[in-house]
Design a protein around this motif. Structure first.
Motif, PDB file in Angstrom:
ATOM      1  N   GLY A 102     -62.019  -5.433  18.898  1.00  0.00           N
ATOM      2  CA  GLY A 102     -62.151  -6.856  19.201  1.00  0.00           C
ATOM      3  C   GLY A 102     -61.819  -7.717  18.000  1.00  0.00           C
ATOM      4  N   ASP A 103     -61.691  -9.020  18.239  1.00  0.00           N
ATOM      5  CA  ASP A 103     -61.425 -10.004  17.181  1.00  0.00           C
ATOM      6  C   ASP A 103     -60.120  -9.747  16.448  1.00  0.00           C
ATOM      7  OD1 ASP A 103     -63.875 -11.162  17.829  1.00  0.00           O
ATOM      8  OD2 ASP A 103     -64.942  -9.857  16.437  1.00  0.00           O
ATOM      9  N   GLU A 104     -59.148  -9.212  17.152  1.00  0.00           N
ATOM     10  CA  GLU A 104     -57.834  -8.928  16.548  1.00  0.00           C
ATOM     11  C   GLU A 104     -56.981 -10.183  16.453  1.00  0.00           C
ATOM     12  OE1 GLU A 104     -58.955  -7.539  19.362  1.00  0.00           O
ATOM     13  OE2 GLU A 104     -59.048  -5.347  19.160  1.00  0.00           O
ATOM     14  N   GLY A 105     -57.434 -11.261  17.096  1.00  0.00           N
ATOM     15  CA  GLY A 105     -56.636 -12.492  17.150  1.00  0.00           C
ATOM     16  C   GLY A 105     -55.961 -12.664  18.510  1.00  0.00           C
ATOM     17  N   LYS A 106     -56.635 -12.166  19.562  1.00  0.00           N
ATOM     18  CA  LYS A 106     -56.056 -12.271  20.913  1.00  0.00           C
ATOM     19  C   LYS A 106     -55.894 -13.730  21.326  1.00  0.00           C
ATOM     20  CE  LYS A 106     -59.473  -9.829  22.370  1.00  0.00           C
ATOM     21  NZ  LYS A 106     -60.086  -9.458  21.076  1.00  0.00           N
ATOM     22  N   GLY A 107     -56.831 -14.577  20.868  1.00  0.00           N
ATOM     23  CA  GLY A 107     -56.734 -16.009  21.194  1.00  0.00           C
ATOM     24  C   GLY A 107     -55.464 -16.600  20.628  1.00  0.00           C
ATOM     25  N   LYS A 108     -55.151 -16.287  19.366  1.00  0.00           N
ATOM     26  CA  LYS A 108     -53.923 -16.808  18.747  1.00  0.00           C
ATOM     27  C   LYS A 108     -52.698 -16.282  19.499  1.00  0.00           C
ATOM     28  CE  LYS A 108     -50.694 -17.040  15.145  1.00  0.00           C
ATOM     29  NZ  LYS A 108     -50.292 -17.416  13.819  1.00  0.00           N
TER      30      LYS A 108
ATOM     31  N   ALA B  26     -67.098 -12.706  24.437  1.00  0.00           N
ATOM     32  CA  ALA B  26     -65.830 -12.945  23.756  1.00  0.00           C
ATOM     33  C   ALA B  26     -65.883 -14.258  22.988  1.00  0.00           C
ATOM     34  CB  ALA B  26     -64.693 -13.009  24.781  1.00  0.00           C
ATOM     35  N   GLY B  27     -65.181 -14.302  21.868  1.00  0.00           N
ATOM     36  CA  GLY B  27     -64.985 -15.560  21.151  1.00  0.00           C
ATOM     37  C   GLY B  27     -63.550 -15.571  20.686  1.00  0.00           C
ATOM     38  N   HIS B  28     -62.717 -16.388  21.317  1.00  0.00           N
ATOM     39  CA  HIS B  28     -61.286 -16.416  21.006  1.00  0.00           C
ATOM     40  C   HIS B  28     -60.953 -17.737  20.334  1.00  0.00           C
ATOM     41  CE1 HIS B  28     -60.313 -13.219  24.313  1.00  0.00           C
ATOM     42  NE2 HIS B  28     -61.216 -12.823  23.445  1.00  0.00           N
ATOM     43  N   THR B  29     -60.330 -17.658  19.156  1.00  0.00           N
ATOM     44  CA  THR B  29     -60.066 -18.860  18.370  1.00  0.00           C
ATOM     45  C   THR B  29     -58.600 -19.257  18.503  1.00  0.00           C
ATOM     46  OG1 THR B  29     -61.621 -17.914  16.805  1.00  0.00           O
ATOM     47  CG2 THR B  29     -60.408 -19.866  16.074  1.00  0.00           C
ATOM     48  N   VAL B  30     -58.381 -20.533  18.768  1.00  0.00           N
ATOM     49  CA  VAL B  30     -57.021 -21.072  18.818  1.00  0.00           C
ATOM     50  C   VAL B  30     -56.956 -22.230  17.827  1.00  0.00           C
ATOM     51  CG1 VAL B  30     -55.266 -22.136  20.271  1.00  0.00           C
ATOM     52  CG2 VAL B  30     -56.811 -20.435  21.257  1.00  0.00           C
TER      53      VAL B  30
ATOM     54  N   ASN C 274     -51.566  -9.282  13.417  1.00  0.00           N
ATOM     55  CA  ASN C 274     -52.161 -10.520  12.901  1.00  0.00           C
ATOM     56  C   ASN C 274     -52.776 -10.311  11.520  1.00  0.00           C
ATOM     57  OD1 ASN C 274     -51.527 -12.107  15.127  1.00  0.00           O
ATOM     58  ND2 ASN C 274     -53.378 -11.514  16.230  1.00  0.00           N
ATOM     59  N   LYS C 275     -52.960 -11.422  10.827  1.00  0.00           N
ATOM     60  CA  LYS C 275     -53.738 -11.465   9.576  1.00  0.00           C
ATOM     61  C   LYS C 275     -53.135 -10.657   8.432  1.00  0.00           C
ATOM     62  CE  LYS C 275     -58.152 -13.065  10.417  1.00  0.00           C
ATOM     63  NZ  LYS C 275     -59.589 -13.023  10.666  1.00  0.00           N
ATOM     64  N   LEU C 276     -51.802 -10.511   8.431  1.00  0.00           N
ATOM     65  CA  LEU C 276     -51.163  -9.825   7.308  1.00  0.00           C
ATOM     66  C   LEU C 276     -51.430 -10.578   6.008  1.00  0.00           C
ATOM     67  CD1 LEU C 276     -49.328  -7.428   6.555  1.00  0.00           C
ATOM     68  CD2 LEU C 276     -47.365  -8.964   6.830  1.00  0.00           C
ATOM     69  N   ASP C 277     -51.558 -11.908   6.112  1.00  0.00           N
ATOM     70  CA  ASP C 277     -51.770 -12.747   4.920  1.00  0.00           C
ATOM     71  C   ASP C 277     -53.055 -12.384   4.162  1.00  0.00           C
ATOM     72  OD1 ASP C 277     -52.712 -13.882   7.505  1.00  0.00           O
ATOM     73  OD2 ASP C 277     -53.778 -15.300   6.193  1.00  0.00           O
ATOM     74  N   ILE C 278     -54.032 -11.837   4.891  1.00  0.00           N
ATOM     75  CA  ILE C 278     -55.338 -11.581   4.264  1.00  0.00           C
ATOM     76  C   ILE C 278     -55.246 -10.440   3.246  1.00  0.00           C
ATOM     77  CG2 ILE C 278     -57.758 -10.947   4.776  1.00  0.00           C
ATOM     78  CD1 ILE C 278     -56.858 -13.748   5.751  1.00  0.00           C
TER      79      ILE C 278
ATOM     80  N   VAL D 129     -45.425 -11.074  13.891  1.00  0.00           N
ATOM     81  CA  VAL D 129     -46.314 -10.890  12.744  1.00  0.00           C
ATOM     82  C   VAL D 129     -46.921 -12.254  12.424  1.00  0.00           C
ATOM     83  CG1 VAL D 129     -46.480 -10.216  10.326  1.00  0.00           C
ATOM     84  CG2 VAL D 129     -44.889  -9.005  11.837  1.00  0.00           C
ATOM     85  N   SER D 130     -48.245 -12.286  12.335  1.00  0.00           N
ATOM     86  CA  SER D 130     -48.926 -13.555  12.090  1.00  0.00           C
ATOM     87  C   SER D 130     -49.378 -13.618  10.639  1.00  0.00           C
ATOM     88  CB  SER D 130     -50.115 -13.665  13.045  1.00  0.00           C
ATOM     89  OG  SER D 130     -50.897 -14.790  12.737  1.00  0.00           O
ATOM     90  N   VAL D 131     -49.130 -14.781  10.017  1.00  0.00           N
ATOM     91  CA  VAL D 131     -49.447 -14.931   8.588  1.00  0.00           C
ATOM     92  C   VAL D 131     -50.406 -16.094   8.337  1.00  0.00           C
ATOM     93  CG1 VAL D 131     -47.364 -13.819   7.729  1.00  0.00           C
ATOM     94  CG2 VAL D 131     -47.280 -16.248   8.323  1.00  0.00           C
TER      95      VAL D 131
HETATM   96  P1  GDP Z   1     -60.036 -12.718  19.179  1.00  0.00           P
HETATM   97  O1  GDP Z   1     -61.441 -12.534  19.635  1.00  0.00           O
HETATM   98  O2  GDP Z   1     -59.239 -11.462  19.280  1.00  0.00           O
HETATM   99  O3  GDP Z   1     -59.342 -13.876  19.835  1.00  0.00           O
HETATM  100  O4  GDP Z   1     -60.125 -13.063  17.613  1.00  0.00           O
HETATM  101  P2  GDP Z   1     -61.152 -14.113  16.941  1.00  0.00           P
HETATM  102  O5  GDP Z   1     -60.699 -15.498  17.279  1.00  0.00           O
HETATM  103  O6  GDP Z   1     -62.559 -13.754  17.231  1.00  0.00           O
HETATM  104  O7  GDP Z   1     -60.929 -13.773  15.400  1.00  0.00           O
HETATM  105  C1  GDP Z   1     -59.666 -13.902  14.801  1.00  0.00           C
HETATM  106  C2  GDP Z   1     -59.783 -14.939  13.661  1.00  0.00           C
HETATM  107  O8  GDP Z   1     -58.666 -14.844  12.818  1.00  0.00           O
HETATM  108  C3  GDP Z   1     -59.785 -16.380  14.166  1.00  0.00           C
HETATM  109  O9  GDP Z   1     -60.569 -17.169  13.322  1.00  0.00           O
HETATM  110  C4  GDP Z   1     -58.317 -16.771  14.070  1.00  0.00           C
HETATM  111  O10 GDP Z   1     -58.123 -18.182  13.905  1.00  0.00           O
HETATM  112  C5  GDP Z   1     -57.915 -16.041  12.832  1.00  0.00           C
HETATM  113  N1  GDP Z   1     -56.516 -15.614  12.768  1.00  0.00           N
HETATM  114  C6  GDP Z   1     -55.708 -15.144  13.759  1.00  0.00           C
HETATM  115  N2  GDP Z   1     -54.515 -14.763  13.264  1.00  0.00           N
HETATM  116  C7  GDP Z   1     -54.576 -14.984  11.919  1.00  0.00           C
HETATM  117  C8  GDP Z   1     -53.669 -14.743  10.846  1.00  0.00           C
HETATM  118  O11 GDP Z   1     -52.582 -14.234  11.003  1.00  0.00           O
HETATM  119  N3  GDP Z   1     -54.113 -15.067   9.589  1.00  0.00           N
HETATM  120  C9  GDP Z   1     -55.338 -15.627   9.358  1.00  0.00           C
HETATM  121  N4  GDP Z   1     -55.671 -15.928   8.112  1.00  0.00           N
HETATM  122  N5  GDP Z   1     -56.201 -15.852  10.355  1.00  0.00           N
HETATM  123  C10 GDP Z   1     -55.836 -15.525  11.616  1.00  0.00           C
END
Ligand code: GDP
Ligand code: IMO
Ligand code: MG
Length: 436
Positions: free
Chosen positions: A12-18, A39-43, A328-332, A410-412
């Motif tokens: 979970g929390d892989e960035g499915k919302g994005k 679920a908590g999906h962030t956009v 997602n989150k390669l930037d981290i 790829v998300s950065v």
């Molecule tokens: P979900 O539950 O799979 O939708 O993921 P969450 O929203 O719970 O957690 C993903 C977090 O990472 C959110 O705060 C997003 O805004 C953030 N996020 C998504 N993609 C990226 C990325 O490529 N880089 C960074 N720094 N943050 C990201």
């Protein structure tokens, strides 16, 4: 009849919302097919951050029909609060539709979930405390309430009168307060009056869209490793986040799916209890957690952090029939001198290359790592693969080879536009109409 399933490949929390928001621009409909407000999906669009628990992540686009499918369990109070929040922020929710047959999370489900976790003590699952397990339990036991029942006082009184004595017994055994039929019926009717205009036959809505040639996205919640069947039971959720769940919970058949996009981040996180072989308990892990803001969207709990583990990845690719991946989150990972990647396990001195089905084997597994040199420069502003540091490209290629499936996006960064399109055939160039 193009339908695309978006599914989490990790915990979970892989960035499915994005991912859903990024792809939604091109489609007509987005459907949530399982889970609930766990679920908590962030956009993130520009300066605006939306945290969604029940409404599909396509809702920010005015052209999208947002469907909460039959496989979802709905806490009506959360849904009403989310619709109000979106409306107050200028988002049109008139195209949100909720399946009449989605099950209702009742107040006693929430209380029993929390009471049971407290009773389990150290053995707790670490649930989100949203009543998910008890609600799906009642659904399987055929004693649940469905969204359409919220409109009918006689049905509510009959059903609640039958189940409440048992619920109150359990609540009492957990030292929790009993509930009354009258108060629950009144609460349900108030929810029903407020939500009646959103209720619909979600299966036919989805089928009609597909028959018109419109593109439908099915947005998974949680992830493959939290799946009731495929995750590390009992440290799982109570639904099927895997792609098969999109069929049962979204109202489509397997042959209506033409793409299954897996979503994963460049490292791993897990909220709650359960095995996590590549978990980091050092400063590197703390740094990733801080830079990645790894705090639960729903509960505010810190997420456990670890290196990427290719063992469950291969399993997830197989059981979901993943056809493409968004990373997602390669930037981290920028600034970490050496990035480790779990490629196998050592279980009792034996090298294992398959994700073990046995919980004890996973618990005893020591990861075997391959090390990759890191990169220093921040990559938030990179928009093409060629502009990524060479070591970042090498890491992406290694992940792709281990998955055996193309990483197409790829998300950065969290923002919609912080996305690199790679070897990507946008949906609008495929069969079917992009939008109605
Ligand atoms: P979900 O539950 O799979 O939708 O993921 P969450 O929203 O719970 O957690 C993903 C977090 O990472 C959110 O705060 C997003 O805004 C953030 N996020 C998504 N993609 C990226 C990325 O490529 N880089 C960074 N720094 N943050 C990201
Ligand atoms: P999204 O959709 C991460 C975890 C809980 C717990 C287990 C069971 O945002 O990726 P539950 O409340 O479902 O009975 O809890 O599942 N969990 C999640 N972890 N992301 C989620 O959703 C989760 N939903 C549930 O932490 O370990
Ligand atoms: Mg989340």
């Amino acid at each position: 009849m193009p339908a695309t399933v978006i599914v989490g490949l990790q915990w979970g929390d892989e960035g499915k919302g994005k991912t859903t928001d990024f792809l939604a621009e091109q489609v007509a409909m987005v459907v949530r097919y399982q889970g609930g407000d766990n679920a908590g999906h962030t956009v993130v669009t520009g300066d605006e951050v939306f945290k969604l628990h029940l409404v599909p992540s396509g809702v920010l686009y005015p052209h999208i029909t947002s469907v909460i499918g039959n496989g979802v369990v709905v806490n009506p109070a959360t849904l009403i609060a989310e619709l109000d929040m979106l409306t107050a922020r200028g988002i049109d929710v008139s195209k949100v539709k909720v399946s009449r047959s989605a099950h209702v999370i009742m107040p006693y489900h929430v209380a029993l979930d929390r009471g049971n976790e407290a009773r389990l003590g150290e053995a707790r699952v670490g649930t989100t405390g949203r009543g998910i397990g008890p609600a799906y339990g009642d659904r399987a036991w055929r004693i649940g309430l469905r969204m359409e029942d919220l409109l009918d006082r006689a049905v509510l009184t009959d059903r609640i009168s039958r189940v409440l004595p048992d619920k109150n017994l359990l609540l009492g055994a957990m030292g929790l307060a009993a509930m009354t039929v009258d108060a629950l019926v009144d609460q349900c009717l108030a929810w029903g009056r407020r939500l009646e205009g959103y209720l619909d036959d979600s299966t036919w809505l989805v089928q009609a869209a597909l028959a018109r040639g419109e593109h439908v996205l099915l947005e998974g919640a949680q992830g493959t490793l939290l799946d009731l069947d495929h995750g590390s039971y009992p440290f799982v959720t109570s639904s099927n986040p895997v792609a098969g769940g999109a069929c049962t919970g979204g109202g489509i058949g397997p042959l209506q799916v033409d793409e299954v996009m897996g979503v994963m981040k460049a490292y791993a996180t897990r909220v709650g209890s359960g095995p996590f072989p590549t978990e980091l308990r050092d400063e590197i892990g703390a740094g990733i957690a801080a830079r990645g803001h790894e705090v639960g969207t729903t509960t505010g709990r810190p997420r456990r952090v670890g290196w990427f583990d290719a063992m469950p990845l291969r399993y997830a690719v197989a059981v979901n029939s993943i056809s493409s991946i968004m990373l997602n989150k390669l930037d981290i990972l920028s600034g970490i001198p050496t990035i480790r990647l779990g490629v196998a396990y050592d279980v009792g001195g034996r090298r294992v290359e398959h994700w073990p089905s046995s919980a004890s084997a996973i618990a005893d597994a020591t990861p075997v790592y391959e090390d990759f040199p890191g990169w220093d420069a921040p990559i938030h502003d990179v928009r093409s693969l060629a502009d990524l540091p060479e070591n970042a490209r090498r890491y992406v290629t290694a992940l792709e080879e281990l998955a055996g499936v193309p990483i197409v996006l790829v998300s950065v960064g969290p923002e919609r536009t912080q996305t690199i399109e790679r070897a990507w055939r946008p949906m609008r160039h495929r069969g079917g109409m992009a939008r109605s």
